[in-house]
Design an enzyme around this catalytic site. Sequence first.
Site, PDB file in Angstrom:
ATOM      1  N   LYS A   1     -25.976 -74.612 -76.786  1.00 35.66           N
ATOM      2  CA  LYS A   1     -25.458 -75.733 -75.982  1.00 35.66           C
ATOM      3  C   LYS A   1     -24.482 -76.568 -76.821  1.00 35.66           C
ATOM      4  CE  LYS A   1     -26.398 -76.851 -72.336  1.00 35.66           C
ATOM      5  NZ  LYS A   1     -25.879 -76.462 -70.987  1.00 35.66           N
TER       6      LYS A   1
ATOM      7  N   THR B   1     -27.422 -81.262 -73.093  1.00 41.92           N
ATOM      8  CA  THR B   1     -28.783 -81.715 -73.375  1.00 41.92           C
ATOM      9  C   THR B   1     -28.825 -82.612 -74.606  1.00 41.92           C
ATOM     10  OG1 THR B   1     -30.891 -80.869 -74.216  1.00 41.92           O
ATOM     11  CG2 THR B   1     -29.020 -79.489 -74.573  1.00 41.92           C
TER      12      THR B   1
HETATM   13  P1  NAD Z   1     -32.504 -73.489 -64.930  1.00 39.40           P
HETATM   14  O1  NAD Z   1     -32.873 -72.464 -65.958  1.00 39.40           O
HETATM   15  O2  NAD Z   1     -33.533 -73.965 -63.966  1.00 39.40           O
HETATM   16  O3  NAD Z   1     -31.283 -72.958 -64.046  1.00 39.40           O
HETATM   17  C1  NAD Z   1     -30.182 -72.299 -64.595  1.00 39.40           C
HETATM   18  C2  NAD Z   1     -29.407 -71.670 -63.460  1.00 39.40           C
HETATM   19  O4  NAD Z   1     -28.262 -70.998 -64.033  1.00 39.40           O
HETATM   20  C3  NAD Z   1     -30.203 -70.614 -62.686  1.00 39.40           C
HETATM   21  O5  NAD Z   1     -30.010 -70.765 -61.307  1.00 39.40           O
HETATM   22  C4  NAD Z   1     -29.609 -69.295 -63.184  1.00 39.40           C
HETATM   23  O6  NAD Z   1     -29.673 -68.256 -62.210  1.00 39.40           O
HETATM   24  C5  NAD Z   1     -28.168 -69.702 -63.479  1.00 39.40           C
HETATM   25  N1  NAD Z   1     -27.539 -68.813 -64.468  1.00 39.40           N
HETATM   26  C6  NAD Z   1     -28.073 -68.437 -65.668  1.00 39.40           C
HETATM   27  N2  NAD Z   1     -27.241 -67.586 -66.297  1.00 39.40           N
HETATM   28  C7  NAD Z   1     -26.154 -67.446 -65.484  1.00 39.40           C
HETATM   29  C8  NAD Z   1     -24.961 -66.682 -65.574  1.00 39.40           C
HETATM   30  N3  NAD Z   1     -24.721 -65.896 -66.637  1.00 39.40           N
HETATM   31  N4  NAD Z   1     -24.053 -66.766 -64.563  1.00 39.40           N
HETATM   32  C9  NAD Z   1     -24.307 -67.551 -63.477  1.00 39.40           C
HETATM   33  N5  NAD Z   1     -25.437 -68.270 -63.340  1.00 39.40           N
HETATM   34  C10 NAD Z   1     -26.346 -68.223 -64.325  1.00 39.40           C
HETATM   35  O7  NAD Z   1     -31.882 -74.694 -65.767  1.00 39.40           O
HETATM   36  P2  NAD Z   1     -31.946 -76.263 -65.512  1.00 39.40           P
HETATM   37  O8  NAD Z   1     -33.176 -76.781 -66.138  1.00 39.40           O
HETATM   38  O9  NAD Z   1     -31.657 -76.528 -64.094  1.00 39.40           O
HETATM   39  O10 NAD Z   1     -30.719 -76.736 -66.414  1.00 39.40           O
HETATM   40  C11 NAD Z   1     -29.397 -76.810 -65.871  1.00 39.40           C
HETATM   41  C12 NAD Z   1     -28.455 -77.313 -66.945  1.00 39.40           C
HETATM   42  O11 NAD Z   1     -28.883 -78.589 -67.407  1.00 39.40           O
HETATM   43  C13 NAD Z   1     -28.386 -76.417 -68.178  1.00 39.40           C
HETATM   44  O12 NAD Z   1     -27.052 -76.376 -68.622  1.00 39.40           O
HETATM   45  C14 NAD Z   1     -29.282 -77.116 -69.192  1.00 39.40           C
HETATM   46  O13 NAD Z   1     -28.859 -76.846 -70.505  1.00 39.40           O
HETATM   47  C15 NAD Z   1     -29.048 -78.569 -68.824  1.00 39.40           C
HETATM   48  N6  NAD Z   1     -30.150 -79.491 -69.124  1.00 39.40           N
HETATM   49  C16 NAD Z   1     -31.430 -79.210 -68.710  1.00 39.40           C
HETATM   50  C17 NAD Z   1     -32.453 -80.119 -68.977  1.00 39.40           C
HETATM   51  C18 NAD Z   1     -33.863 -79.870 -68.507  1.00 39.40           C
HETATM   52  O14 NAD Z   1     -34.765 -80.645 -68.862  1.00 39.40           O
HETATM   53  N7  NAD Z   1     -34.129 -78.860 -67.706  1.00 39.40           N
HETATM   54  C19 NAD Z   1     -32.179 -81.294 -69.679  1.00 39.40           C
HETATM   55  C20 NAD Z   1     -30.855 -81.555 -70.091  1.00 39.40           C
HETATM   56  C21 NAD Z   1     -29.855 -80.634 -69.794  1.00 39.40           C
END
Ligand code: NAD
Length: 353
Positions: free
Chosen positions: A163, A134
């Site tokens: 992160k 992120t």
């Molecule tokens: P989200 O919270 O919607 O989804 C996370 C997923 O990870 C879920 O399906 C959850 O069940 C799974 N998960 C959580 N803990 C786990 C574990 N211990 N073992 C296995 N699975 C596990 O998140 P998102 O918004 O889709 O983000 C996905 C990635 O992208 C993350 O790494 C986040 O840091 C990064 N990111 C998100 C954004 C954003 O705006 N949402 C922006 C930049 C980066």
Amino acid sequence: MSTQKKILITGGAGFIGSHVVRLFINKYPNYQIYNLDVLTYAGNLENLKDIENAPNYHFIKADIVDEKAMLDLFAEHKFDSVIHLAAESHVDRSIEDPLAFVRTNVIGTVNLLNAFRDTWKGNFEGKLFYHISTDEVYGTLGATGLFEETTSYDPNSPYSASKASSDHFVRAYGETYGMPYVVTNCSNNYGQNQFPEKLIPLFIHNIKNNKPLPVYGDGKYTRDWLYVVDHARAIDTVFHDGKNGETYNIGGFNEWQNIELIRVLIKQMDEKLGRPEGESEKLITYVTDRPGHDRRYAIDANKIKNELGWEPSVTFEQGLSITIDWYLANEEWLNNVTSGDYQKYYDGMYAER
Ligand code: NAD
Ligand code: TYD
């Protein structure tokens, strides 16, 4: 025809992960896609209903914090690539429970790195560990300037600190064990299937139900917003063309102050709901600020644009319109994820503000 690959995508039942899984399943029938997800509150297999029977799709329910489970899975499947998205992802939750973020985001990532390292034992030809991160790791900006790939890490929330830590581990494994890797740092995503704890889906849900819109602080916090399908396209680009050991920033060239964004959202929603223009503005409610709230994020995404030829495919107004239409048409999805624990979370998070 693309070559065969066996790709582990972690967190594929979550918001961004489900869009990445869908894109890879449909675009690369030769790739075997293994979606590993423990299905926390944010993980939902409903997100992947349309591709769950595809011959190249496999689901594994497992926890990345479980070291032995990760070692066993890699020993069994010998994944040649990992696209790692599984994480605890909500800043407000990280303020309530930082250790949950250390477990999944730091220890979980190191477990995957160890399993990958031990599977290939230095024989990394054609292999890749792709870590999804992120822009929040860079901390906060003043009124001007942009996050570059060379900007120093300066995380301010337990989420961004976890992160940042995981990003450092990925780089350290590249240096120490010669593991091929790429890291991308993306700005705020929005789109279909986002859990309604994040700003845009929460506010769509509340506008629809005529509930207050809790704006933190003075509402003048700034974020760069990217449509989730464009993030998935960027991940596809970097996975195939990114250079080993590089970082790429991903963003929408699309900065908004929260309050301005909320006004655009209200305008589109009032129109779609057949309400008089601006009617839902009365729902705006300023509430106590988030502690440690980063003032401004803004991404310079020119490296991925110039070196790899990726850029966003939709404007913010288009992406927002698609997103609102999806939430309005998928009431059942929203009802399912907001039943049960969601109300407890919502009351706890917003009651005292
Ligand atoms: P989200 O919270 O919607 O989804 C996370 C997923 O990870 C879920 O399906 C959850 O069940 C799974 N998960 C959580 N803990 C786990 C574990 N211990 N073992 C296995 N699975 C596990 O998140 P998102 O918004 O889709 O983000 C996905 C990635 O992208 C993350 O790494 C986040 O840091 C990064 N990111 C998100 C954004 C954003 O705006 N949402 C922006 C930049 C980066
Ligand atoms: P969020 O969607 O939680 O993403 P992040 O904190 O990772 O940027 O929040 C986006 C912006 O909206 C951020 O400045 C916090 C603000 N916000 C509110 O004002 N009210 C809310 O209820 C939420 C969830 C966020």
